[in-house]
Design an enzyme around this catalytic site. Sequence first.
Site, PDB file in Angstrom:
ATOM      1  CE  LYS A  40     -11.956  20.057   2.825  1.00  0.00           C
ATOM      2  NZ  LYS A  40     -11.066  20.340   3.942  1.00  0.00           N
ATOM      3  CG  ASP A  80      -1.397   1.787   6.827  1.00  0.00           C
ATOM      4  OD1 ASP A  80      -1.383   2.885   7.390  1.00  0.00           O
ATOM      5  OD2 ASP A  80      -1.809   1.640   5.658  1.00  0.00           O
ATOM      6  CB  THR A 127      -1.920   6.470   2.212  1.00  0.00           C
ATOM      7  OG1 THR A 127      -2.015   7.071   0.921  1.00  0.00           O
ATOM      8  CG2 THR A 127      -2.143   7.516   3.277  1.00  0.00           C
ATOM      9  CG  ASP A 137      -1.795   1.150   1.371  1.00  0.00           C
ATOM     10  OD1 ASP A 137      -2.319   1.585   0.335  1.00  0.00           O
ATOM     11  OD2 ASP A 137      -1.988   1.647   2.490  1.00  0.00           O
TER      12      ASP A 137
END
Length: 1036
Positions: free
Chosen positions: A557, A774, A383, A381
């Site tokens: 946003k 994670d 991030t 992964d």
Amino acid sequence: KIIPCTSIQGLLLLCCPWSRCCGGGDFRPRTVWLGHPEKREQRYPRNVINNQKYNFFTFLPGVLFNQFKYFFNLYFLLLACSQFVNELRLGALYTYWVPLGFVLIITIVREAVEEMRCFLRDKEVNSQIYSKLSTRGTVKVKSSGIQVGDLIIVEKVGLCIFRHCFPVLHPKGSCFLRTDQLDGETDWKLRLPVACTQRLPTAADLLQIRSFVYAEEPNIDIHNFIGTFTREDGDPPVNESLSIENTLWASTVIASGTVVGVVIYTGKELRSVMNTSNPRHKIGLFDLEVNCLTKILFGALVVVSLVMVALQHFAGRWYLQIFRFLLLFSNIVPISLRVNLDMGKMVFSWMIKKDSKIPGTVVRASTFPEQLGRISYLLTDKTGTLTQNEMVFRRLHLGTVAYGMDSMDEVQSHVFSAYTQPPQDLQASRGPGAPKVRKTISSRVHEAVKAIALVHNVTPVYESNGVTDQAEAEMHYEDTCRVYQASSPDEVSLVQWTESVGLTLVGRDQSSMQLRTPSGQILNFTILQIFPFTYESKRMGIIVRDESTGEITFYMKGADVMMAGIVQYNDWLEEECGNMAREGLRVLVVAKKSLTEEQYQDFEARYVQAKLSVHDRSLKVATVIESLEMEMELLCLTGVEDQLQADVRPTLEILRNAGIKVWMLTGDKLETATCTAKNAHLVTRNQDIHVFRPVTTRSEAHLELNAFRRKHDCALVISGDSLEVCLKYYEYEFMELACQSPAVVCCRCAPTQKAQIVRLLQERTGKLTCAVGDGGNDVSMIQEADCGVGVEGKEGKQASLAADFSITQFKHLGRLLMVHGRNSYKRSAALSQFVIHRSLCISTMQAVFSSVFYFASVPLYQGFLIIGYSTIYTMFPVFSLVLDKDVKSEVAMLYPELYKDLLKGRPLSFKTFLIWVLISIYQGSIIMYGALLLFESEFVHIVAISFTSLILTELLMVALTVQTWHWLMIVAELLSLACYIASLVFLHEFIDVYFIATLSFVWKVTAITLVSCLPLYILKYLRRRFSPPSYSKLTS
């Protein structure tokens, strides 16, 4: 774990968190009456957890069945049982039953310990006491007694129970929730109660009102919930819509407050249970190879038995003779092999846990540590695994001007001037004489900072710091006591940045927000609506009213791909988003739209109506919101950096030099993923990158695959959508090309796609895979891989708990594979082959003995000799091979190329197996023929000479095999020799004690042992001299 929420006045939907349950039928929508579980319309699962495999009555039969369903265990059971038949008996019963019983006892004890641990864990959870609101007041109830419809009161969960929980204060009527064990997100989420229940004087009044919750059928979607709350005794009756913001799923934690919740789902109907797939039962490749070798040995056993009977010309009751020879040569298939390997794996797992250079490492699956020594593909992964998941604000871009870290003081001065300049000066500055650029930039910066400070779900929380207490800190907005809580670290970094440039978020509740200007003035905003971020929309919005001016503004946003069609036309958005993404920044587009009171009232009426829909609610709500998302004014772009974990680059370089191909699978956007791959040196500087263009059809995929095929030594970057198209039409061709690529980056990957890629790699290449992640979204990939490694990070422990191995930092992976993986595999290979050698030696001696004595099925060694041979006489030296190592750990880390040698499986192959078989036949023959040649008159002398020579040969062979001596190895050798010498006193039934004290015995045993071992020592010396293995070049 039961999930608290809100203040004592509030009502939330509470889901009771038990994993495996009993009861329940088809999943259907339900009407749940508050506090009246007896009014249920259907039968719901009991709220109990039961993770045990057996109960009291099924334990022993179940364990025995699971052991004997495998052929070899059944084979040894049949051998032992055959000794009850007089025609087949070859010696004392205990010679067959003791080894089998030893293996079974170890297995039963291990299973019993696991079952007892499981039982105690289940009992602890099922016996937890909770408070329930009833007509008799507050009563105590066990968790197993909680039913759908119960009103449960739960106090704030303490730190002693939940490791990730910490106390916070929040406004009355809301609570903060942490969902790291459910979806991998670690930050706090705001949850709201049903509004009309907040007005009740006490929690007990919930039982006095006629109200019910209509909830959708149980499903796997953890990000959405559809339901309604109805109070019938109101005038008029009250209807409120319920969404995800009113729910608390199982396996989540709250920060503070007291919860009154109505139980909606229990047992197997929980979201957490429905999202958990049963992990596949992993069997190590090494175990499969050993099983293959034992099958070959069994074939050899049958052949030898048939040959012996054939040489007797199948005389007499030859079929009984076949069975007797099968029993006689049963040592060819070593019963102790499985026990030795299992004990070795326990030692390897213990070594990993105790390694001070990789602290915090946990081995959750101790059945295949040697798998770590043969990994060909590593899937990781991004991030939180390669990166720290710690966001740092790096850039503000307004289109014509950009501000980096070195120019934030300019932003600060613009914000300061916007709030300190008197109104008349501001008015004057708008005159024709004012410098236009200054006015434009200053006002644009102010608008951008103000928008960033408002469009978020961050809540400032005040804690006591030892000097100022909590209430005082909240009243005076003490900066030193403030902590920001949000559902994303990106959000917190943006709010912290607005604080650093002068506009500080100091207060927030469900309906209002307070900002503090550089001059200390408090700006009050009323929150009219919030549209939270979802994975589908990839944007969030908020509608606020400025209390000082009455202006209503819609701020939004989101990701550039979504916002590009929402903002007004511009010519710089796409280009600048690409530029910032190439620098490894996470880009958000911020926009606003001013609304009149009439426009807002019209929108609110339509929005409330859509939220009350039970059917297609999400679609109707999205349609109403999209009516606002048009022609919005583009304010700015923000760039936030997710920094790399410590030592990611050298670790990836070690893995690459070890011959391991690294694939990065991430849900992030293509540009950011590509930049992180470059930044982490996953793609080396001299390698080209082929970005797979978006494809939607078969022909497009065909053309793009052909384009990629023409490139050599080129890393591949592909999106999840394009990957899906390629796998649909050209699965074989795509996997073939991807496996040839030095590195692969898959972006915008769904969790199921990650698992699919792992599965395809295993099927297409046949190589071992290792998945590292994670978050909860990595669990499926981790469970699918041959070795799953979880990183305990900011996204919680779900991946860590689901993994086979758990580490605290990505850099520990290098040592886990290069040192522990390599050692475990080489030691397991040596141990298994030595156990096979030990068994083949004595079987060869038995074959020689039988053939010399007219193919008689008479055992050479009986009783304690045959049991002691593979236990107290040779067990310790042979097992001490688990401490052997060819190079020091520092050398293994410095030269990862040593790991590459293992990928071919040479330590345990048919070649090495054949070499050990030939060694066993040679040594067994030499010892037996030597003893027959040198014995004098009595048969008992043959036993004494041959058995002593056999023991000494085994001890010397261990010494020959050892690469690096450990003091325990020396102790094991001396202890075994001492045990044998000491036991000779008690073995007078088998060995002539007076004969072994003679010089004749000593020189005969010495001669035989030298002839059996010396040639092997000479061959080993010559091999190391003229064809040394790679590791010996580094140690010499």
